[in-house]
Every structure is written in C-alpha cells, then in structure tokens.
Design a protein around this motif. Structure first.
Motif, PDB file in Angstrom:
ATOM      1  N   MET A   1     -30.712   7.983   6.056  1.00 32.16           N
ATOM      2  CA  MET A   1     -30.666   8.907   4.934  1.00 32.16           C
ATOM      3  C   MET A   1     -31.389   8.298   3.736  1.00 32.16           C
ATOM      4  SD  MET A   1     -27.386  10.734   3.387  1.00 32.16           S
ATOM      5  CE  MET A   1     -27.434  11.520   1.846  1.00 32.16           C
ATOM      6  N   VAL A   2     -32.111   9.115   3.024  1.00 38.02           N
ATOM      7  CA  VAL A   2     -32.896   8.684   1.877  1.00 38.02           C
ATOM      8  C   VAL A   2     -32.009   8.689   0.636  1.00 38.02           C
ATOM      9  CG1 VAL A   2     -34.838   9.284   0.411  1.00 38.02           C
ATOM     10  CG2 VAL A   2     -35.008   9.595   2.869  1.00 38.02           C
ATOM     11  N   ASP A   3     -32.076   7.606  -0.149  1.00 34.17           N
ATOM     12  CA  ASP A   3     -31.369   7.537  -1.420  1.00 34.17           C
ATOM     13  C   ASP A   3     -32.182   8.313  -2.441  1.00 34.17           C
ATOM     14  OD1 ASP A   3     -29.906   6.946  -3.634  1.00 34.17           O
ATOM     15  OD2 ASP A   3     -30.161   4.776  -3.486  1.00 34.17           O
ATOM     16  N   ASP A   4     -31.630   9.407  -2.943  1.00 33.87           N
ATOM     17  CA  ASP A   4     -32.371  10.308  -3.821  1.00 33.87           C
ATOM     18  C   ASP A   4     -32.540   9.789  -5.243  1.00 33.87           C
ATOM     19  OD1 ASP A   4     -32.721  12.151  -1.806  1.00 33.87           O
ATOM     20  OD2 ASP A   4     -30.988  13.349  -2.355  1.00 33.87           O
ATOM     21  N   ILE A   5     -31.706   8.873  -5.690  1.00 26.36           N
ATOM     22  CA  ILE A   5     -31.776   8.413  -7.079  1.00 26.36           C
ATOM     23  C   ILE A   5     -33.082   7.672  -7.375  1.00 26.36           C
ATOM     24  CG2 ILE A   5     -30.701   6.944  -8.827  1.00 26.36           C
ATOM     25  CD1 ILE A   5     -27.989   7.798  -7.568  1.00 26.36           C
ATOM     26  N   PRO A   6     -33.465   6.653  -6.588  1.00 28.20           N
ATOM     27  CA  PRO A   6     -34.763   6.002  -6.873  1.00 28.20           C
ATOM     28  C   PRO A   6     -35.937   6.973  -6.742  1.00 28.20           C
ATOM     29  CG  PRO A   6     -33.458   4.630  -5.417  1.00 28.20           C
ATOM     30  CD  PRO A   6     -32.751   5.948  -5.529  1.00 28.20           C
TER      31      PRO A   6
ATOM     32  N   ARG B   1     -42.491   7.755   1.793  1.00 32.77           N
ATOM     33  CA  ARG B   1     -42.356   6.315   1.521  1.00 32.77           C
ATOM     34  C   ARG B   1     -40.890   5.896   1.558  1.00 32.77           C
ATOM     35  NH1 ARG B   1     -46.866   2.951   1.486  1.00 32.77           N
ATOM     36  NH2 ARG B   1     -48.617   4.224   0.876  1.00 32.77           N
ATOM     37  N   CYS B   2     -40.027   6.748   1.022  1.00 34.33           N
ATOM     38  CA  CYS B   2     -38.592   6.438   1.039  1.00 34.33           C
ATOM     39  C   CYS B   2     -38.072   6.377   2.475  1.00 34.33           C
ATOM     40  CB  CYS B   2     -37.809   7.489   0.266  1.00 34.33           C
ATOM     41  SG  CYS B   2     -37.842   7.280  -1.505  1.00 34.33           S
ATOM     42  N   GLU B   3     -38.534   7.300   3.282  1.00 35.21           N
ATOM     43  CA  GLU B   3     -38.109   7.310   4.681  1.00 35.21           C
ATOM     44  C   GLU B   3     -38.616   6.079   5.414  1.00 35.21           C
ATOM     45  OE1 GLU B   3     -39.422  11.143   5.987  1.00 35.21           O
ATOM     46  OE2 GLU B   3     -37.815  12.162   4.888  1.00 35.21           O
ATOM     47  N   ALA B   4     -39.692   5.487   4.914  1.00 34.59           N
ATOM     48  CA  ALA B   4     -40.243   4.259   5.505  1.00 34.59           C
ATOM     49  C   ALA B   4     -39.617   3.019   4.865  1.00 34.59           C
ATOM     50  CB  ALA B   4     -41.754   4.233   5.352  1.00 34.59           C
ATOM     51  N   ARG B   5     -38.498   3.199   4.195  1.00 35.17           N
ATOM     52  CA  ARG B   5     -37.702   2.102   3.626  1.00 35.17           C
ATOM     53  C   ARG B   5     -38.272   1.509   2.343  1.00 35.17           C
ATOM     54  NH1 ARG B   5     -33.851   3.845   6.296  1.00 35.17           N
ATOM     55  NH2 ARG B   5     -33.355   3.057   8.348  1.00 35.17           N
TER      56      ARG B   5
END
Length: 68
Positions: A1-6, A42-46
């Motif tokens: 799951m992607v952290d939406d805050i950053p 990019r978020c999904e790629a950590r």
C-alpha cells in the motif's frame, strides 16, 4: 500500500514550484495529473521520501512538452 502523505506533500510542493516558475499555467492544468500519476508509480516502487519525490516530479514536468 502506498503512503499517501509523502505523495500528497510532494505533489503539492512540485505543483507550487512549477506554477511559480510558469505563471501562465492554470491550477487545473492536465500536467498536474500526469505528474501525480508519475509520482504514484515512484511510490509504488518504494520511493516515498518527500524530497526525493519532489525532485522526480520537477524533473518529470521539465521533460513534458509545453502543450499537454
């Protein structure tokens, strides 16, 4: 799951900086959505550091053609 805050912070920062540099760009321009999707990937790629995402977002927008 992607952290939406950053992601949200990075998108808002990138868009503010981009619009400050390009005053003729409307707040609802389609480039914001394109950049947000790019950063989502990019978020999904950590990649989830705000500063790093901001850099990726600015670089992405600079590569887009003037007309989207």
């Amino acid at each position: 799951m992607v952290d939406d805050i950053p992601l949200k912070k990075a998108v808002d920062t990138v868009w503010s900086l981009y619009r400050a540099k390009h005053r003729d760009i409307d707040a609802a321009d389609s480039r914001r959505c394109l950049m947000e999707r790019h950063l989502q990937g990019r978020c999904e790629a950590r990649v989830n550091e705000v500063d790093e995402l901001t850099g990726f977002g600015l670089a992405y927008l600079d590569r887009l053609p003037d007309e989207c």
